[in-house]
Design a protein around this motif. Sequence first.
Motif, PDB file in Angstrom:
ATOM      1  N   MET A 148      77.202 -49.639  50.549  1.00  0.00           N
ATOM      2  CA  MET A 148      77.948 -50.885  50.664  1.00  0.00           C
ATOM      3  C   MET A 148      77.367 -51.983  49.789  1.00  0.00           C
ATOM      4  SD  MET A 148      78.899 -50.940  54.741  1.00  0.00           S
ATOM      5  CE  MET A 148      79.631 -52.574  54.610  1.00  0.00           C
ATOM      6  N   THR A 149      78.261 -52.749  49.212  1.00  0.00           N
ATOM      7  CA  THR A 149      77.870 -53.888  48.392  1.00  0.00           C
ATOM      8  C   THR A 149      78.920 -54.980  48.540  1.00  0.00           C
ATOM      9  OG1 THR A 149      77.206 -54.575  46.156  1.00  0.00           O
ATOM     10  CG2 THR A 149      79.046 -53.021  46.315  1.00  0.00           C
ATOM     11  N   ALA A 150      78.570 -56.173  48.104  1.00  0.00           N
ATOM     12  CA  ALA A 150      79.508 -57.295  48.140  1.00  0.00           C
ATOM     13  C   ALA A 150      78.992 -58.375  47.213  1.00  0.00           C
ATOM     14  CB  ALA A 150      79.660 -57.843  49.562  1.00  0.00           C
ATOM     15  N   ASP A 151      79.878 -59.269  46.818  1.00  0.00           N
ATOM     16  CA  ASP A 151      79.519 -60.390  45.962  1.00  0.00           C
ATOM     17  C   ASP A 151      78.406 -61.210  46.632  1.00  0.00           C
ATOM     18  OD1 ASP A 151      80.081 -63.522  45.456  1.00  0.00           O
ATOM     19  OD2 ASP A 151      80.573 -62.374  43.651  1.00  0.00           O
ATOM     20  N   PRO A 152      77.346 -61.575  45.885  1.00  0.00           N
ATOM     21  CA  PRO A 152      76.211 -62.303  46.472  1.00  0.00           C
ATOM     22  C   PRO A 152      76.611 -63.571  47.228  1.00  0.00           C
ATOM     23  CG  PRO A 152      75.632 -61.542  44.284  1.00  0.00           C
ATOM     24  CD  PRO A 152      77.098 -61.240  44.465  1.00  0.00           C
ATOM     25  N   GLN A 153      77.571 -64.319  46.709  1.00  0.00           N
ATOM     26  CA  GLN A 153      77.968 -65.553  47.390  1.00  0.00           C
ATOM     27  C   GLN A 153      78.697 -65.248  48.694  1.00  0.00           C
ATOM     28  OE1 GLN A 153      76.972 -68.700  46.350  1.00  0.00           O
ATOM     29  NE2 GLN A 153      77.641 -69.163  48.435  1.00  0.00           N
ATOM     30  N   VAL A 154      79.482 -64.190  48.686  1.00  0.00           N
ATOM     31  CA  VAL A 154      80.175 -63.764  49.910  1.00  0.00           C
ATOM     32  C   VAL A 154      79.143 -63.365  50.963  1.00  0.00           C
ATOM     33  CG1 VAL A 154      81.683 -62.003  50.925  1.00  0.00           C
ATOM     34  CG2 VAL A 154      82.273 -63.022  48.720  1.00  0.00           C
ATOM     35  N   ARG A 155      78.131 -62.635  50.538  1.00  0.00           N
ATOM     36  CA  ARG A 155      77.071 -62.214  51.452  1.00  0.00           C
ATOM     37  C   ARG A 155      76.347 -63.429  52.036  1.00  0.00           C
ATOM     38  NH1 ARG A 155      73.500 -59.132  47.636  1.00  0.00           N
ATOM     39  NH2 ARG A 155      72.126 -58.976  49.445  1.00  0.00           N
ATOM     40  N   ALA A 156      76.052 -64.403  51.183  1.00  0.00           N
ATOM     41  CA  ALA A 156      75.357 -65.616  51.636  1.00  0.00           C
ATOM     42  C   ALA A 156      76.209 -66.386  52.645  1.00  0.00           C
ATOM     43  CB  ALA A 156      75.021 -66.505  50.434  1.00  0.00           C
ATOM     44  N   ASN A 157      77.499 -66.489  52.374  1.00  0.00           N
ATOM     45  CA  ASN A 157      78.400 -67.187  53.297  1.00  0.00           C
ATOM     46  C   ASN A 157      78.421 -66.508  54.664  1.00  0.00           C
ATOM     47  OD1 ASN A 157      79.143 -69.076  51.367  1.00  0.00           O
ATOM     48  ND2 ASN A 157      80.981 -67.942  50.724  1.00  0.00           N
ATOM     49  N   ARG A 158      78.474 -65.182  54.653  1.00  0.00           N
ATOM     50  CA  ARG A 158      78.499 -64.436  55.912  1.00  0.00           C
ATOM     51  C   ARG A 158      77.222 -64.661  56.711  1.00  0.00           C
ATOM     52  NH1 ARG A 158      80.500 -58.703  53.281  1.00  0.00           N
ATOM     53  NH2 ARG A 158      82.732 -59.154  53.129  1.00  0.00           N
ATOM     54  N   ARG A 159      76.090 -64.596  56.008  1.00  0.00           N
ATOM     55  CA  ARG A 159      74.805 -64.765  56.676  1.00  0.00           C
ATOM     56  C   ARG A 159      74.666 -66.183  57.225  1.00  0.00           C
ATOM     57  NH1 ARG A 159      71.133 -62.602  59.718  1.00  0.00           N
ATOM     58  NH2 ARG A 159      68.970 -63.032  59.176  1.00  0.00           N
ATOM     59  N   TYR A 160      75.124 -67.161  56.452  1.00  0.00           N
ATOM     60  CA  TYR A 160      75.054 -68.565  56.886  1.00  0.00           C
ATOM     61  C   TYR A 160      75.857 -68.765  58.177  1.00  0.00           C
ATOM     62  CZ  TYR A 160      75.577 -73.640  56.812  1.00  0.00           C
ATOM     63  OH  TYR A 160      75.573 -74.973  57.154  1.00  0.00           O
ATOM     64  N   LEU A 161      77.072 -68.228  58.193  1.00  0.00           N
ATOM     65  CA  LEU A 161      77.923 -68.361  59.386  1.00  0.00           C
ATOM     66  C   LEU A 161      77.311 -67.647  60.584  1.00  0.00           C
ATOM     67  CD1 LEU A 161      81.490 -67.867  57.848  1.00  0.00           C
ATOM     68  CD2 LEU A 161      80.543 -69.966  58.834  1.00  0.00           C
ATOM     69  N   GLU A 162      76.756 -66.479  60.342  1.00  0.00           N
ATOM     70  CA  GLU A 162      76.133 -65.705  61.421  1.00  0.00           C
ATOM     71  C   GLU A 162      75.011 -66.493  62.084  1.00  0.00           C
ATOM     72  OE1 GLU A 162      73.361 -61.674  62.008  1.00  0.00           O
ATOM     73  OE2 GLU A 162      74.320 -62.062  60.075  1.00  0.00           O
ATOM     74  N   LEU A 163      74.135 -67.090  61.261  1.00  0.00           N
ATOM     75  CA  LEU A 163      72.986 -67.809  61.792  1.00  0.00           C
ATOM     76  C   LEU A 163      73.368 -69.152  62.414  1.00  0.00           C
ATOM     77  CD1 LEU A 163      70.330 -67.066  59.011  1.00  0.00           C
ATOM     78  CD2 LEU A 163      70.429 -66.104  61.316  1.00  0.00           C
ATOM     79  N   THR A 164      74.247 -69.903  61.753  1.00  0.00           N
ATOM     80  CA  THR A 164      74.629 -71.213  62.298  1.00  0.00           C
ATOM     81  C   THR A 164      75.434 -71.059  63.583  1.00  0.00           C
ATOM     82  OG1 THR A 164      76.552 -71.265  60.789  1.00  0.00           O
ATOM     83  CG2 THR A 164      74.556 -72.434  60.098  1.00  0.00           C
ATOM     84  N   ASN A 165      76.195 -69.986  63.694  1.00  0.00           N
ATOM     85  CA  ASN A 165      76.941 -69.746  64.933  1.00  0.00           C
ATOM     86  C   ASN A 165      76.003 -69.460  66.102  1.00  0.00           C
ATOM     87  OD1 ASN A 165      79.461 -70.129  63.825  1.00  0.00           O
ATOM     88  ND2 ASN A 165      79.824 -67.950  63.414  1.00  0.00           N
ATOM     89  N   LYS A 166      74.786 -69.011  65.779  1.00  0.00           N
ATOM     90  CA  LYS A 166      73.769 -68.765  66.814  1.00  0.00           C
ATOM     91  C   LYS A 166      72.923 -70.008  67.075  1.00  0.00           C
ATOM     92  CE  LYS A 166      73.170 -63.804  65.963  1.00  0.00           C
ATOM     93  NZ  LYS A 166      72.221 -62.758  65.482  1.00  0.00           N
TER      94      LYS A 166
END
Length: 228
Positions: A148-166
């Motif tokens: 699996m791979t994804a665009d670096p900015q997309v990955r960063a956005n996902r991680r940011y949302l995951e952490l801030t939602n917590k």
Amino acid sequence: MTTRHNFIIAIDGFSSCGKSTVAKALAKKLKFVFIDSGAMYRAVTLYFIREGIDMEDEAAVSQALEDIHIDFIPNLDKTEIHLNDEDISEEIRQMYISDKVSEVSTIRAVRQAMVAQQQKLGRKRNIVMDGRDIGTTVFPDADMKIFMTADPQVRANRRYLELTNKGEQVTMDEIVKNLAHRDHIDSTREESPLRKAEDALVLDNSYMTQDDQLTFVIEEYKKRRASH
């Protein structure tokens, strides 16, 4: 060589590509056992931090590994990760663990210990295991391999949302730097680096929904199972 009768699905790829999300959903759909190899390295990292283990001290690292016992405990619709009988499922997802886990993962003794545990876990059961080196080092004979791979900015956005939602206080800049740092370490380490297995199918999920991804891997599984 002993003939293996269980079915092994290996899902590898970069940080924050959604490997665990896909792996969990796939395991649930197929009624396979899900094993999050990354959680094992995070558990070791947590132990090292708590106990003040010097990562340069080979004797201390070896002794610590003997004292580390990791279990995956099914609980309702999720699997808890236990370190020496303590549920650490939430703690190991904190940013301070993310900042150190790739460095801990480069230690040869750590990787050898975790690979041995992972291979033992997958010896007899139908499993879905995700990580960095599952299809290349842990189970090079896996019946199905996904990278699996994804665009670096997309990955960063996902991680940011995951952490801030917590409720974690993090900045996008911190996330971008952390992912770039981990990518570099994971891809360049001497012991079983992150790389795509030659026979792995690439899944770029930059612009795919979780349902799209699950459909993709289920269809691939059906093809592989038919010829298994």
